[in-house]
Design an enzyme around this catalytic site. Structure first.
Site, PDB file in Angstrom:
ATOM      1  N   GLY A  93       0.781  -1.230   0.000  1.00 30.85           N
ATOM      2  CA  GLY A  93       0.000   0.000   0.000  1.00 30.85           C
ATOM      3  C   GLY A  93       0.814   1.282   0.000  1.00 30.85           C
ATOM      4  O   GLY A  93       0.404   2.287  -0.566  1.00 30.85           O
ATOM      5  N   ASP A 115      -0.358   3.228   3.758  1.00 28.55           N
ATOM      6  CA  ASP A 115      -1.352   3.933   2.951  1.00 28.55           C
ATOM      7  C   ASP A 115      -2.521   4.407   3.792  1.00 28.55           C
ATOM      8  O   ASP A 115      -2.962   5.536   3.677  1.00 28.55           O
ATOM      9  CB  ASP A 115      -1.836   3.054   1.775  1.00 28.55           C
ATOM     10  CG  ASP A 115      -2.281   1.649   2.191  1.00 28.55           C
ATOM     11  OD1 ASP A 115      -2.172   1.286   3.384  1.00 28.55           O
ATOM     12  OD2 ASP A 115      -2.737   0.892   1.308  1.00 28.55           O
ATOM     13  N   ASP A 139      -6.850   1.869   9.476  1.00 25.33           N
ATOM     14  CA  ASP A 139      -8.258   1.494   9.671  1.00 25.33           C
ATOM     15  C   ASP A 139      -8.443   1.078  11.127  1.00 25.33           C
ATOM     16  O   ASP A 139      -8.549   1.924  12.003  1.00 25.33           O
ATOM     17  CB  ASP A 139      -8.625   0.394   8.659  1.00 25.33           C
ATOM     18  CG  ASP A 139     -10.108   0.024   8.691  1.00 25.33           C
ATOM     19  OD1 ASP A 139     -10.873   0.668   9.430  1.00 25.33           O
ATOM     20  OD2 ASP A 139     -10.507  -0.910   7.978  1.00 25.33           O
ATOM     21  N   LYS A 195      -9.051   6.388   8.686  1.00 19.38           N
ATOM     22  CA  LYS A 195     -10.515   6.338   8.756  1.00 19.38           C
ATOM     23  C   LYS A 195     -10.969   6.952  10.075  1.00 19.38           C
ATOM     24  O   LYS A 195     -10.470   6.593  11.141  1.00 19.38           O
ATOM     25  CB  LYS A 195     -10.996   4.884   8.599  1.00 19.38           C
ATOM     26  CG  LYS A 195     -10.676   4.342   7.201  1.00 19.38           C
ATOM     27  CD  LYS A 195     -11.347   3.020   6.904  1.00 19.38           C
ATOM     28  CE  LYS A 195     -10.776   2.442   5.612  1.00 19.38           C
ATOM     29  NZ  LYS A 195     -11.297   1.098   5.312  1.00 19.38           N
ATOM     30  N   PHE A 233     -14.465   1.985   1.849  1.00 15.34           N
ATOM     31  CA  PHE A 233     -13.273   1.360   1.269  1.00 15.34           C
ATOM     32  C   PHE A 233     -12.724   2.241   0.146  1.00 15.34           C
ATOM     33  O   PHE A 233     -13.490   2.840  -0.608  1.00 15.34           O
ATOM     34  CB  PHE A 233     -13.606  -0.040   0.740  1.00 15.34           C
ATOM     35  CG  PHE A 233     -12.391  -0.912   0.637  1.00 15.34           C
ATOM     36  CD1 PHE A 233     -11.850  -1.524   1.762  1.00 15.34           C
ATOM     37  CD2 PHE A 233     -11.750  -1.091  -0.590  1.00 15.34           C
ATOM     38  CE1 PHE A 233     -10.705  -2.307   1.676  1.00 15.34           C
ATOM     39  CE2 PHE A 233     -10.609  -1.883  -0.685  1.00 15.34           C
ATOM     40  CZ  PHE A 233     -10.096  -2.494   0.453  1.00 15.34           C
ATOM     41  N   ASP A 254      -5.309  -1.029  -2.632  1.00 16.35           N
ATOM     42  CA  ASP A 254      -5.768  -2.091  -3.531  1.00 16.35           C
ATOM     43  C   ASP A 254      -7.083  -2.712  -3.099  1.00 16.35           C
ATOM     44  O   ASP A 254      -7.489  -2.650  -1.938  1.00 16.35           O
ATOM     45  CB  ASP A 254      -4.717  -3.209  -3.601  1.00 16.35           C
ATOM     46  CG  ASP A 254      -4.679  -4.043  -2.324  1.00 16.35           C
ATOM     47  OD1 ASP A 254      -4.487  -3.455  -1.238  1.00 16.35           O
ATOM     48  OD2 ASP A 254      -4.870  -5.272  -2.399  1.00 16.35           O
ATOM     49  N   ARG A 305      -4.101  -0.562  -7.573  1.00 14.07           N
ATOM     50  CA  ARG A 305      -3.098   0.262  -6.893  1.00 14.07           C
ATOM     51  C   ARG A 305      -2.588   1.373  -7.806  1.00 14.07           C
ATOM     52  O   ARG A 305      -2.209   2.438  -7.345  1.00 14.07           O
ATOM     53  CB  ARG A 305      -1.881  -0.587  -6.495  1.00 14.07           C
ATOM     54  CG  ARG A 305      -2.138  -1.545  -5.360  1.00 14.07           C
ATOM     55  CD  ARG A 305      -0.800  -2.058  -4.828  1.00 14.07           C
ATOM     56  NE  ARG A 305      -0.922  -3.318  -4.123  1.00 14.07           N
ATOM     57  CZ  ARG A 305      -1.282  -3.440  -2.849  1.00 14.07           C
ATOM     58  NH1 ARG A 305      -1.560  -2.385  -2.142  1.00 14.07           N
ATOM     59  NH2 ARG A 305      -1.360  -4.635  -2.289  1.00 14.07           N
TER      60      ARG A 305
HETATM   61  P1  IMP Z   1      -5.901  -1.905   9.794  1.00 14.34           P
HETATM   62  O1  IMP Z   1      -4.882  -2.950  10.121  1.00 14.34           O
HETATM   63  O2  IMP Z   1      -7.294  -2.326  10.091  1.00 14.34           O
HETATM   64  O3  IMP Z   1      -5.561  -0.542  10.381  1.00 14.34           O
HETATM   65  O4  IMP Z   1      -5.893  -1.748   8.217  1.00 14.34           O
HETATM   66  C1  IMP Z   1      -4.813  -1.188   7.584  1.00 14.34           C
HETATM   67  C2  IMP Z   1      -4.350  -2.024   6.405  1.00 14.34           C
HETATM   68  O5  IMP Z   1      -5.434  -2.603   5.702  1.00 14.34           O
HETATM   69  C3  IMP Z   1      -3.606  -1.125   5.462  1.00 14.34           C
HETATM   70  O6  IMP Z   1      -2.250  -1.491   5.475  1.00 14.34           O
HETATM   71  C4  IMP Z   1      -4.245  -1.370   4.127  1.00 14.34           C
HETATM   72  O7  IMP Z   1      -3.368  -2.141   3.355  1.00 14.34           O
HETATM   73  C5  IMP Z   1      -5.501  -2.176   4.374  1.00 14.34           C
HETATM   74  N1  IMP Z   1      -6.700  -1.331   4.198  1.00 14.34           N
HETATM   75  C6  IMP Z   1      -7.513  -0.837   5.171  1.00 14.34           C
HETATM   76  N2  IMP Z   1      -8.509  -0.101   4.662  1.00 14.34           N
HETATM   77  C7  IMP Z   1      -8.328  -0.126   3.317  1.00 14.34           C
HETATM   78  C8  IMP Z   1      -9.040   0.503   2.226  1.00 14.34           C
HETATM   79  O8  IMP Z   1     -10.026   1.233   2.376  1.00 14.34           O
HETATM   80  N3  IMP Z   1      -8.534   0.243   0.986  1.00 14.34           N
HETATM   81  C9  IMP Z   1      -7.447  -0.538   0.765  1.00 14.34           C
HETATM   82  N4  IMP Z   1      -6.737  -1.109   1.757  1.00 14.34           N
HETATM   83  C10 IMP Z   1      -7.192  -0.905   3.020  1.00 14.34           C
HETATM   84 MG    MG Z   2      -2.885  -3.132   1.762  1.00 14.57          MG
END
Ligand code: IMP
Ligand code: MG
Length: 178
Positions: free
Chosen positions: A44, A100, A103, A131, A152, A159, A165
């Site tokens: 990402g 990137d 979340d 987010k 999303f 991606d 991407r």
């Molecule tokens: P987390 O671990 O829940 O904070 O999510 C973060 C990871 O999930 C990032 O490294 C992204 O690669 C992927 N991710 C989370 N949300 C999205 C999105 O809306 N689009 C694409 N990738 C996402």
């Molecule tokens: Mg990712």
């Protein structure tokens, strides 16, 4: 390039580049290239990292950590996997992690713990998007490009199942489509 149904333009390349200019100054003022390793989370962080470091002091060592939690879905699998580990010694260094999007925070939490386990002295993070829903996780990223609604996103490194991407702009999924 075709974008999937239910996705619409959210951030244009120009807006991203303008914000990166500001983040660049923030990072230049806060980190010393002799003390800091910049680690991009693949895939990402690909374009975010490229555009950010191109305008930083070229003395910053760069490394990569390939992690995945969203294996093939729009929802996190709940487990983070290391697909490629760090190649450099980060003992006694500050590590600035780039990703990137933030979340739930599990990816950054995992990366943080991993880098500290490798002996880093301090860990900070910069993300292009965060987010808004997970406000409790703001503490995980010191530098945030844009706070965004909880849906999303694809493009500019983000991606969907490994695709999209390469889109130059960022597109968001309509919230009434799950
Ligand atoms: P987390 O671990 O829940 O904070 O999510 C973060 C990871 O999930 C990032 O490294 C992204 O690669 C992927 N991710 C989370 N949300 C999205 C999105 O809306 N689009 C694409 N990738 C996402
Ligand atoms: Mg990712």
């Amino acid at each position: 390039m075709e974008v999937p149904r239910h996705y619409s333009l959210f951030l244009k390349k120009r807006q991203i580049q303008d914000r990166l200019g500001e983040m660049n100054r923030e990072i230049s003022e806060n980190y010393d290239p002799s003390e800091t390793i910049i680690v991009g989370i693949l895939g990402g962080a690909l374009f975010f990292m490229a555009d950010l470091v191109r305008n930083l002091d070229p003395g910053f060592p760069l490394d990569f950590l390939a992690l995945s939690s969203y294996l093939w879905e729009e929802k996190s699998s709940g487990t983070v996997h290391i697909n490629k580990d760090l190649s450099t010694d980060c003992r006694e260094k500050t590590v600035l992690i780039l990703d990137d999007i933030l979340d739930t925070g599990q990816t950054l939490k995992f990366a943080r713990r991993h880098v500290l386990g490798r002996g880093a002295r301090a860990v900070e993070s910069a993300v292009l998007l965060a987010k808004e829903e997970h406000r409790g996780n703001r503490i995980l990223a010191r530098h945030v490009g844009f706070y965004v609604p909880d849906t999303f996103y694809i493009g500019y490194g983000l991606d969907l199942k490994g695709r999209y991407r390469g889109l130059k702009d960022i597109y968001r999924k309509a919230t009434d489509h799950g």
